[in-house]
Scaffold this active site. Structure first.
Site, PDB file in Angstrom:
ATOM      1  N   THR A 108      69.195   6.983  28.877  1.00 50.37           N
ATOM      2  CA  THR A 108      67.902   8.102  28.604  1.00 50.37           C
ATOM      3  C   THR A 108      67.044   7.440  29.790  1.00 50.37           C
ATOM      4  O   THR A 108      66.926   6.311  30.238  1.00 50.37           O
ATOM      5  CB  THR A 108      67.406   7.886  27.173  1.00 50.37           C
ATOM      6  OG1 THR A 108      68.244   8.455  26.333  1.00 50.37           O
ATOM      7  CG2 THR A 108      66.206   8.483  27.144  1.00 50.37           C
ATOM      8  N   ARG A 136      74.442  18.170  18.314  1.00 50.14           N
ATOM      9  CA  ARG A 136      73.597  16.960  17.813  1.00 50.14           C
ATOM     10  C   ARG A 136      72.295  16.774  18.865  1.00 50.14           C
ATOM     11  O   ARG A 136      72.335  16.730  20.051  1.00 50.14           O
ATOM     12  CB  ARG A 136      74.376  15.581  17.967  1.00 50.14           C
ATOM     13  CG  ARG A 136      73.842  14.381  17.416  1.00 50.14           C
ATOM     14  CD  ARG A 136      73.078  13.850  18.595  1.00 50.14           C
ATOM     15  NE  ARG A 136      72.493  12.545  18.305  1.00 50.14           N
ATOM     16  CZ  ARG A 136      71.665  11.679  19.018  1.00 50.14           C
ATOM     17  NH1 ARG A 136      71.268  12.198  20.277  1.00 50.14           N
ATOM     18  NH2 ARG A 136      71.207  10.711  18.754  1.00 50.14           N
ATOM     19  N   VAL A 137      71.143  16.603  18.356  1.00 44.75           N
ATOM     20  CA  VAL A 137      69.828  16.323  18.942  1.00 44.75           C
ATOM     21  C   VAL A 137      69.247  14.996  18.295  1.00 44.75           C
ATOM     22  O   VAL A 137      69.359  14.790  17.259  1.00 44.75           O
ATOM     23  CB  VAL A 137      68.958  17.499  18.770  1.00 44.75           C
ATOM     24  CG1 VAL A 137      67.774  17.151  19.451  1.00 44.75           C
ATOM     25  CG2 VAL A 137      69.622  18.880  19.420  1.00 44.75           C
ATOM     26  N   GLY A 138      69.009  14.188  19.189  1.00 42.92           N
ATOM     27  CA  GLY A 138      68.353  12.925  18.807  1.00 42.92           C
ATOM     28  C   GLY A 138      66.773  13.013  18.733  1.00 42.92           C
ATOM     29  O   GLY A 138      66.173  14.029  18.716  1.00 42.92           O
ATOM     30  N   ASP A 139      66.079  11.881  19.074  1.00 43.86           N
ATOM     31  CA  ASP A 139      64.672  11.635  18.929  1.00 43.86           C
ATOM     32  C   ASP A 139      64.094  12.358  20.184  1.00 43.86           C
ATOM     33  O   ASP A 139      62.889  12.689  19.991  1.00 43.86           O
ATOM     34  CB  ASP A 139      64.336  10.226  18.743  1.00 43.86           C
ATOM     35  CG  ASP A 139      64.815   9.647  20.254  1.00 43.86           C
ATOM     36  OD1 ASP A 139      66.062   9.420  20.378  1.00 43.86           O
ATOM     37  OD2 ASP A 139      63.880   8.788  20.814  1.00 43.86           O
ATOM     38  N   THR A 159      63.727   4.794  23.553  1.00 45.17           N
ATOM     39  CA  THR A 159      64.816   5.116  23.752  1.00 45.17           C
ATOM     40  C   THR A 159      65.538   4.161  22.952  1.00 45.17           C
ATOM     41  O   THR A 159      65.314   3.472  22.184  1.00 45.17           O
ATOM     42  CB  THR A 159      65.304   4.589  25.289  1.00 45.17           C
ATOM     43  OG1 THR A 159      66.637   4.920  25.400  1.00 45.17           O
ATOM     44  CG2 THR A 159      64.772   3.245  25.672  1.00 45.17           C
ATOM     45  N   GLY A 160      66.930   4.490  22.662  1.00 45.19           N
ATOM     46  CA  GLY A 160      67.864   3.882  21.987  1.00 45.19           C
ATOM     47  C   GLY A 160      68.179   4.678  20.845  1.00 45.19           C
ATOM     48  O   GLY A 160      68.414   5.878  20.756  1.00 45.19           O
ATOM     49  N   GLY A 200      68.482   7.373  18.413  1.00 44.53           N
ATOM     50  CA  GLY A 200      67.570   8.286  18.170  1.00 44.53           C
ATOM     51  C   GLY A 200      67.611   8.780  16.627  1.00 44.53           C
ATOM     52  O   GLY A 200      66.223   8.994  16.306  1.00 44.53           O
TER      53      GLY A 200
HETATM   54  N1  ASP Z   1      67.428   8.192  22.235  1.00 43.89           N
HETATM   55  C1  ASP Z   1      68.559   9.048  22.502  1.00 43.89           C
HETATM   56  C2  ASP Z   1      69.126   9.755  21.728  1.00 43.89           C
HETATM   57  O1  ASP Z   1      69.270   9.348  20.555  1.00 43.89           O
HETATM   58  C3  ASP Z   1      69.585   8.179  23.276  1.00 43.89           C
HETATM   59  C4  ASP Z   1      68.979   7.086  24.133  1.00 43.89           C
HETATM   60  O2  ASP Z   1      68.045   6.752  24.400  1.00 43.89           O
HETATM   61  O3  ASP Z   1      69.929   6.069  24.659  1.00 43.89           O
HETATM   62  O4  ASP Z   1      69.591  10.686  22.187  1.00 43.89           O
END
Ligand code: ASP
Length: 302
Positions: free
Chosen positions: A170, A198-201, A221-222, A224
């Site tokens: 990200t 699928r939608v993350g943070d 990031t990480g 989500g």
């Molecule tokens: N946070 C992002 C998500 O979960 C992925 C990422 O930052 O690596 O969609």
């Protein structure tokens, strides 16, 4: 107060150290673009949009172009931009035909009466707002596509917490301008080979990003799912509103998520309202670059 500052990230995860060197030129260039805008008195919003546009265009990162597809072989992109001055935001999710979703998110904020658009409606809005639509396949990274076609299970079913052969990136930026305005941007293709829809943070206000003048700006990031369950960007902003510096707030937020989840796989970048920059992660690696007016620095570990 420091005159201005910008920090960008290219994801937090675990990836082979050899990949670090490939990321440095684009991280550095993104900061340079933002710094040049801030140095001549431009806005934090312009600086983070330009910086993130560059990272979206760089195939090294998994945002904009050069991203892994989802399990159906389709790239779906999410982005969020937040203006700390007006406390407004724009957000898009599951966009399939836009090269620079952060620019679409900004247009949502500035050119519509709404805050968030998703899916086909977001692509349609992009066209209406003058952003050219491109074929989805042009967003997809070649190596990831090969893994998808060959059904390479080690790549298709990545596990949170495991090192990723294809990296995991990200992108985001936060900045403060010479008028003391802060802004945050986050752009992603989400978790690699995610289920369709699928939608993350990343596109969610208070989760993937937050900004408020007087407190600061945050881009996360990480993993989500963990970030959005705890509204982690808002948590860090609240800590700055209570008086913590950027680095203290980043450390506090990462400690907080670590106290709830055993292996949260989270990272963030922060600027506070005094112009201090900070970053922290619970992951083995986080890719960051920053400047507060002097030289540009990069780091790959918190
Ligand atoms: N946070 C992002 C998500 O979960 C992925 C990422 O930052 O690596 O969609």
């Amino acid at each position: 107060m420091k005159n201005y500052g910008i920090i960008v990230h290219g994801g937090a995860w675990d990836w082979p150290d050899e990949l670090d060197a490939q990321k440095i030129p684009d991280l550095t260039h993104a900061v340079t673009l933002g710094r040049d805008i801030l140095a001549r008195g431009g806005s934090a919003l312009d600086a983070i949009e330009q910086a993130v546009n560059h990272l979206e265009d760089a195939p090294t990162f998994e945002a904009g172009t050069g991203v892994p597809p989802n399990r159906n072989g389709v790239a779906q992109l999410d982005a969020l931009i937040v203006d700390g001055k007006t406390h407004d935001f724009g957000s898009v999710a599951a966009v399939e035909r836009v090269k620079n979703p952060i620019t679409l998110a900004r247009k949502v904020m500035e050119e519509t009466a709404h805050c968030m658009f998703v899916g086909a409606g977001a692509d349609e809005l992009a066209r209406e707002l003058g952003i050219p639509l491109i074929p989805n396949i042009e967003l997809v990274d070649e190596k990831s596509w090969r893994a998808f076609v060959e059904r390479d299970e080690s790549v298709l079913k990545p596990q949170w917490g495991k090192s990723q052969p294809l990296s995991h990136d990200t992108v985001g930026a936060v900045a403060i301008d010479q008028n003391g305005n802060v802004a945050a941007a986050t752009s992603t293709s989400g978790s690699p080979f995610k289920p369709a829809g699928r939608v993350g943070d990343a596109p969610l206000l208070g989760s993937g990003g937050f900004a408020m003048n007087g407190a600061g700006a945050v881009s996360c990031t990480g993993n989500g799912e963990n970030i959005m369950r705890l509204l982690l960007a808002k948590y860090a902003s609240d800590k700055m509103a209570e008086g913590m510096t950027a680095q203290q707030a980043a450390d506090a937020a990462v400690a907080y998520i670590g106290s709830v989840y055993p292996n949260p796989m989270t990272g963030m970048i922060i600027v506070d309202s005094h112009g201090n920059l900070g970053f922290a992660s619970s992951t083995p690696k986080i890719a960051v670059a920053w400047t507060d007016g002097d030289s540009i620095k990069t780091a790959f570990r918190a």
